[in-house]
Design a protein around this motif. Structure first.
Motif, PDB file in Angstrom:
ATOM      1  N   HIS A   6      -5.722  23.695 -28.339  1.00  0.00           N
ATOM      2  CA  HIS A   6      -5.816  22.773 -29.464  1.00  0.00           C
ATOM      3  C   HIS A   6      -5.492  21.357 -29.004  1.00  0.00           C
ATOM      4  CE1 HIS A   6      -6.243  26.217 -32.113  1.00  0.00           C
ATOM      5  NE2 HIS A   6      -5.350  26.796 -31.332  1.00  0.00           N
ATOM      6  N   GLN A   7      -6.546  20.594 -28.852  1.00  0.00           N
ATOM      7  CA  GLN A   7      -6.453  19.251 -28.297  1.00  0.00           C
ATOM      8  C   GLN A   7      -5.454  18.380 -29.066  1.00  0.00           C
ATOM      9  OE1 GLN A   7      -7.683  18.095 -25.559  1.00  0.00           O
ATOM     10  NE2 GLN A   7      -8.795  16.185 -25.789  1.00  0.00           N
ATOM     11  N   GLU A   8      -5.501  18.454 -30.395  1.00  0.00           N
ATOM     12  CA  GLU A   8      -4.671  17.556 -31.204  1.00  0.00           C
ATOM     13  C   GLU A   8      -3.182  17.858 -30.990  1.00  0.00           C
ATOM     14  OE1 GLU A   8      -6.548  19.940 -32.189  1.00  0.00           O
ATOM     15  OE2 GLU A   8      -5.556  21.141 -33.723  1.00  0.00           O
ATOM     16  N   LEU A  41      -2.071  16.348 -27.711  1.00  0.00           N
ATOM     17  CA  LEU A  41      -1.843  14.904 -27.856  1.00  0.00           C
ATOM     18  C   LEU A  41      -0.486  14.624 -28.497  1.00  0.00           C
ATOM     19  CD1 LEU A  41      -5.445  13.827 -28.907  1.00  0.00           C
ATOM     20  CD2 LEU A  41      -4.168  12.914 -26.948  1.00  0.00           C
ATOM     21  N   THR A  42      -0.184  15.356 -29.563  1.00  0.00           N
ATOM     22  CA  THR A  42       1.110  15.177 -30.241  1.00  0.00           C
ATOM     23  C   THR A  42       2.265  15.469 -29.278  1.00  0.00           C
ATOM     24  OG1 THR A  42       0.020  16.037 -32.204  1.00  0.00           O
ATOM     25  CG2 THR A  42       2.426  15.849 -32.298  1.00  0.00           C
TER      26      THR A  42
END
Lengths: 472, 472
Positions: free
Chosen positions: A296-298, A301-302
């Motif tokens: 999960h890319q997002e 990033l977080t």
């Protein structure tokens, strides 16, 4: 040590028997062939074998071993020769068994997320083959483009991804092994859990080819993670970089790589690979390379942002995110070629220390002090996330050899430091020839006696890779 | 087998020496004390020790072992006595060393995500202690509320979470061990990667107390995952439930538990724990319990929905999501108490088969056929995600004993089936007394000889838990 001419002639008495086993084309005694097997990637060691054999099957190896065992002929198993502890060097002469023809991936078992492979497959070839099926074999030594998976099993290799995914031992489910007497066994079963007798599989992994010759390997695989992010973080202070490492894990993050490269190593490798991707500033002492992976890319990033925030407390400089596949590849190329670059720059002696990761700042501080005390130049880099720090040293005019009196006291002091920090002398390279003098710093005599006893049990005639790890 | 009175008297000659070591209060010979140590959770086995000693330190154990080794007194190490293979039973009489007083958690090392513990700590107590620091020790055998961590190390225990997180061996970094001759060693170092000599740590894990007495354990920990979801899925067909298991992993999901309970086991346990949380319908043959865990609730929901969709292809019934902590606890209570419930219902003989997970439908089919052929009633349940199927059998009038001629042929046939599917006879319970007759189905003679040789190396007088795993 080369063997006496008389002994060599004795070994040659068995040439026709070996040729009958593998065919004439796969038994070598010519100088050029032998020379290739006289060295590996370890510093300055050179030992010629008498005979090189390139078998194709476990049965051929079994037949060869019966002859060698019956006639006390030293045997050295050999993967790709990328080892860093001299484990594949025929320092007693005799026969080298090269696995280069046993290079088939036998089965990628998608139903069970397993792969069955021969030992002579190049690690990266194996990784790419399973990746095509969406599967992941994580252990990735720097030499993965050339090393063999069988050598990785012998040395219990690691690599950057070990910090999240573990080392080779965490993926080996079962092994087919030819014992020194020629018997062929399977060590376990192709299962994820096993409480059936002693763990012969794990005894074999990391035994550096001293207990048997691995001829088939069953590895566990994972689903390949869909995304990864890569960040480079410069630090003004080497020890603070070390301290930042354990803070990341303590905060609950689990990077898929967490590497450290000291500034002078970075300068050398930047020049070596002709890259300016990492700005090199004299105010900086070290960089961390931090990778996250997942599906999960997002979320990656977080998490990366949260890590970045956390690092500010450790006096870091400006962060650099690798934006695309090319930048990631360039950063990784720099990291992976660091050892080679600093070696060529004269830092020929590489150590493979590992400590509990929170002890990294103490290790770094101690290493620097020892460098000054023993008059060595020192560079550090490695897999900081799992406390595995590679240390390379050089001294003007000091050419490495085993038992070099210039080097031994410095290494003894280093390893005593490592031991006092709860660590050990090899995290992923093995002991081989170059560290065996220091084993007694880590193990007391009862432990050493058990290891010697295990060796004697598997190899009563002491013919298989004899004199590696310890003398017996 | 009980020892002759004459031998017993000989053992009693050393009582005062043992009392000098531990103090009088911790050496027992009274009938009531001995009786407690004559059985464990294995079916119908009862062997009285002569003496029970409850030492407090490795040094005390070392002193006891020197006496026992010098005088050929059988010694059986004992955790909480929750074992299922008779590993802690003193079938040769002599001394039982109970670890119940060695029950301190010595250090929770938050900087390194490690815990150092004594062996007599209850597994769940250890899990809760590290959880308070936000840390996670995953291996969770069903008996975790009463078993000792030392026994878990001896048996290489698993549990539901093994499918994602691995078994005990994947968490043990280093062990302090008293050898049969009284020597005390550390097997490794407190590090995440280690290529320093033979892996004595992994040789000790799962060796069922036959090679040494573990007195300190260093375990790796993980950050505790923040969320988990639990789903129960009924299936009309037991084999299709088995097939669904490998489809989940092949699709890239990595559940933190994937358990299977056959309908007749579910009926028994529902009644046993007086629960109606799972609707029991006669059209259903089995249920899967699927748990996901991680740090992002919304992703767990998305993944669980995707798994639910995937399961429709396998003829499943209506899915049940556990809505809150109480429902989750009730579902897990049912799963965890299944073995106990079916045992009380007369299925006294439990097997611990494990196969590559895609072979689960074949194993289930074969087990059912063998049940009919050998006239046994059979129930299956277990850790389907890692191919570890517990099989319990009963037959009217058949009371279990070692080598019962009613049982042996059925188990031989079962284990031959398991072997033919690439599996083995114990995934997490160990061999102990009850499976040792079947070891030669899994290992050829050269492998068995190596194991016997290792035993002889560690314990030349064959006093420590002798006759477990194999005879020697």
């Amino acid at each position: 040590m080369t063997v006496l001419a008389e002994e060599k002639n004795t070994f040659y008495n068995y040439l026709s028997a070996f040729r009958n086993i593998t065919g004439d084309a796969f038994v070598f005694t010519d100088e050029e062939s032998l020379d290739k097997f006289a060295h590996d990637e370890t510093e300055n060691l050179y030992f010629l074998p008498d005979i090189v054999i390139k078998p194709r099957t476990a049965q051929e190896i079994s037949a060869i071993m019966k002859i060698c065992n019956g006639n006390r002929i030293p045997v050295t198993p050999r993967g790709a020769g990328t080892g860093l502890s001299g484990g594949a060097l025929p320092h007693k002469g005799g026969v080298v068994i090269s696995f280069e023809r046993m290079n088939s991936i036998l089965e990628i078992d998608e139903g069970n997320l397993q792969v069955i492979t021969e030992p002579g497959v190049i690690t990266e070839v194996l990784q790419n083959a399973v990746k095509e099926k969406g599967l992941f074999y994580p252990p990735d030594p720097s030499s993965r483009g050339s090393c063999f998976i069988g050598g990785n099993v012998a040395e219990n290799s690691g690599g950057p991804k070990a910090v999240k995914y573990g080392v080779v031992k965490d993926y080996v489910l079962n092994l087919e092994v030819v014992l020194p007497n020629g018997d062929i066994i399977w060590t376990g079963a192709n299962v994820l859990k096993n409480s059936t007798g002693y763990n012969l599989t794990q005894l074999m992994v990391g035994s550096e080819g001293t207990l048997g010759l691995v001829t088939k390997i069953v590895l566990k695989l994972l689903p390949f993670p869909k995304y990864d992010l890569l960040m480079l973080v410069p630090f003004n202070d080497l020890q603070k970089a070390g301290a930042a490492v354990s803070a990341i894990f303590r905060a609950g993050f689990m990077p898929s790589a967490l590497e450290l490269v000291e500034i002078n190593a970075l300068k050398i490798v930047s020049k070596f690979v002709d890259s300016t991707i990492v700005p090199v500033s004299d105010e900086m002492e070290a960089h961390l390379i931090i990778e996250l992976d997942g599906n999960h890319q997002e979320i990656l990033l977080t998490e990366m942002e949260a890590i970045a925030g956390l690092l500010e407390e450790f006096d870091c400089g400006e962060l650099f995110f690798a934006d695309d596949a090319q930048q990631k590849a360039e950063l990784w190329k720099m990291r992976r070629r660091t050892a080679e670059a600093v070696k060529l720059a004269g830092y020929t002696i590489e150590e493979d220390t590992v400590v509990p990761r929170a002890a990294l700042p103490d290790l770094i501080k101690g290493v620097k002090a020892l460098g000054i005390q023993h008059d060595f130049e020192v560079v550090c880099y490695g897999h900081a996330g799992d406390g595995n720090l590679h240390i390379r040293i050089k001294k003007e005019g000091c050419i490495y050899s085993l038992n070099n009196p210039d080097v031994v006291p410095a290494l003894k002091a280093l390893f005593q430091l490592v031991k006092s920090l709860g660590g050990t002398i090899s995290g992923e390279h093995g002991i081989g020839l170059v560290q065996k003098e220091y084993m007694n710093i880590i193990f007391d005599e009862p432990g050493m006696q058990l290891m010697r006893g295990i060796k004697k049990l598997f190899d009563p005639n002491n013919i298989l890779n004899s004199g590696k790890i310890f003398d017996c």
